[in-house]
Enzyme design. Sequence first.
Site, PDB file in Angstrom:
ATOM      1  N   GLU A 123      20.422 -45.824  -0.342  1.00 61.59           N
ATOM      2  CA  GLU A 123      21.305 -44.657  -0.515  1.00 61.59           C
ATOM      3  C   GLU A 123      20.626 -43.588  -1.354  1.00 61.59           C
ATOM      4  OE1 GLU A 123      24.665 -46.868  -1.967  1.00 61.59           O
ATOM      5  OE2 GLU A 123      24.900 -47.766   0.019  1.00 61.59           O
ATOM      6  N   GLU A 163      16.919 -55.178   2.058  1.00 64.04           N
ATOM      7  CA  GLU A 163      18.228 -54.725   2.528  1.00 64.04           C
ATOM      8  C   GLU A 163      18.073 -53.920   3.811  1.00 64.04           C
ATOM      9  OE1 GLU A 163      21.156 -54.578  -0.967  1.00 64.04           O
ATOM     10  OE2 GLU A 163      20.163 -52.642  -0.908  1.00 64.04           O
ATOM     11  N   GLY A 167      26.897 -52.087   3.857  1.00 62.16           N
ATOM     12  CA  GLY A 167      28.240 -51.509   3.899  1.00 62.16           C
ATOM     13  C   GLY A 167      28.838 -51.459   5.302  1.00 62.16           C
ATOM     14  N   HIS A 185      17.086 -47.816  -3.988  1.00 60.75           N
ATOM     15  CA  HIS A 185      18.130 -48.227  -3.046  1.00 60.75           C
ATOM     16  C   HIS A 185      18.128 -47.256  -1.863  1.00 60.75           C
ATOM     17  CE1 HIS A 185      22.094 -49.036  -1.396  1.00 60.75           C
ATOM     18  NE2 HIS A 185      22.051 -50.193  -2.028  1.00 60.75           N
ATOM     19  N   SER A 229      25.920 -56.506   3.325  1.00 62.76           N
ATOM     20  CA  SER A 229      27.176 -57.136   3.715  1.00 62.76           C
ATOM     21  C   SER A 229      27.246 -58.634   3.402  1.00 62.76           C
ATOM     22  CB  SER A 229      27.467 -56.885   5.200  1.00 62.76           C
ATOM     23  OG  SER A 229      27.588 -55.489   5.445  1.00 62.76           O
ATOM     24  N   ASN A 278      25.973 -54.544  -7.010  1.00 63.78           N
ATOM     25  CA  ASN A 278      25.652 -53.114  -7.090  1.00 63.78           C
ATOM     26  C   ASN A 278      26.970 -52.378  -6.914  1.00 63.78           C
ATOM     27  OD1 ASN A 278      24.769 -50.494  -6.821  1.00 63.78           O
ATOM     28  ND2 ASN A 278      23.958 -50.773  -4.738  1.00 63.78           N
ATOM     29  N   TRP A 279      27.466 -51.846  -8.024  1.00 64.12           N
ATOM     30  CA  TRP A 279      28.793 -51.206  -7.974  1.00 64.12           C
ATOM     31  C   TRP A 279      28.749 -49.834  -7.293  1.00 64.12           C
ATOM     32  CZ3 TRP A 279      31.731 -51.989 -13.297  1.00 64.12           C
ATOM     33  CH2 TRP A 279      31.975 -53.359 -13.470  1.00 64.12           C
ATOM     34  N   LYS A 280      27.551 -49.284  -7.112  1.00 65.05           N
ATOM     35  CA  LYS A 280      27.399 -47.932  -6.533  1.00 65.05           C
ATOM     36  C   LYS A 280      28.211 -46.931  -7.369  1.00 65.05           C
ATOM     37  CE  LYS A 280      26.831 -50.160  -2.087  1.00 65.05           C
ATOM     38  NZ  LYS A 280      26.392 -49.929  -0.739  1.00 65.05           N
ATOM     39  N   GLY A 284      26.925 -55.316  -2.588  1.00 64.02           N
ATOM     40  CA  GLY A 284      27.658 -54.077  -2.836  1.00 64.02           C
ATOM     41  C   GLY A 284      29.154 -54.319  -2.854  1.00 64.02           C
ATOM     42  N   GLY A 285      29.795 -54.046  -1.713  1.00 63.47           N
ATOM     43  CA  GLY A 285      31.254 -54.113  -1.603  1.00 63.47           C
ATOM     44  C   GLY A 285      31.888 -55.355  -2.214  1.00 63.47           C
TER      45      GLY A 285
HETATM   46  C1  PEP Z   1      24.089 -52.723  -1.523  1.00 65.57           C
HETATM   47  O1  PEP Z   1      24.747 -51.837  -2.040  1.00 65.57           O
HETATM   48  O2  PEP Z   1      22.947 -52.934  -1.921  1.00 65.57           O
HETATM   49  C2  PEP Z   1      24.706 -53.508  -0.451  1.00 65.57           C
HETATM   50  C3  PEP Z   1      24.003 -54.458   0.117  1.00 65.57           C
HETATM   51  O3  PEP Z   1      25.994 -53.191  -0.086  1.00 65.57           O
HETATM   52  P1  PEP Z   1      26.980 -54.104   0.826  1.00 65.57           P
HETATM   53  O4  PEP Z   1      26.932 -55.495   0.242  1.00 65.57           O
HETATM   54  O5  PEP Z   1      28.318 -53.450   0.645  1.00 65.57           O
HETATM   55  O6  PEP Z   1      26.469 -54.056   2.211  1.00 65.57           O
END
Ligand code: PEP
Length: 250
Positions: free
Chosen positions: A97, A167, A173, A95, A213, A10-12, A234-235
């Site tokens: 966010e 999640e 994050g 999501h 994460s 997930n590039w956000k 994500g990251g």
């Molecule tokens: C996400 O964006 O869905 C996510 C899990 O981010 P991260 O891996 O950075 O925690």
Amino acid sequence: MARKKIIAGNWKMNMTPSQAVELINTLKPLVKNDDVDVLFCVPSIDIIPAMEAAKGTNIQIGAENMYFEEKGAYTGEISPDMLTDAGVKYVIIGHSERREYFAETDETVNKKVLKAFEHGITPIICCGETLTQREQGVTIDFIRQQIKIAFLNVTAAQAATAVIAYEPIWAIGTGKVATTEQAQEVCKAIRECIAEIYDEATAAAIRIQYGGSVSASSAPELFAQPDIDGGLVGGASLKPDFGQIVNYNK
Ligand code: PEP
């Protein structure tokens, strides 16, 4: 039949179109793994160049959001036909966010899920508790409610093809990954909830990811759990580490 793992980035709100092409070219040789469905969910403006850059590879390109109406006066939104015309087969829905900053609710998530299925797009339906909810011991109740509303009026045949991403919000994050036991416990409870809504066959077919994460070091143990069918990342999906995550079993 064994469920195929699905590992999605997930590039956000990261990567311009030219950066997207560059990142795909960097990751292309690193994310080969025939055991796994590999998906990059990218910002809308990156979808078409990303599709082009990923052509001929095992990388699929998905979207991060979609509106629940067909078309019309919804300035700034992206429609299901826009996604399918670009070749998109997966979309992240709900999501945390989007729930936090863009007022998404379980009800809008349900509308989007129904619309995605109507257009043959597989939704990756996100759910997850806050730290307060976890500390109060209401995690499973809360997630069951999110799942039950997300799947309202979804048929068993559709649900069997869906992807759910568990999640925990406190793990997104933050670098704070859920323990393997915590992640497995909730993913198992989600599968049981699907069995209650539908039946055992649907529950056995649906794919449930863990997200929060995920890193190259935590992925192997997480993805080895019986109810965890991959991850939403994500990251780490923006870095060469994503290659190690995708190859967690090598
Ligand atoms: C996400 O964006 O869905 C996510 C899990 O981010 P991260 O891996 O950075 O925690």
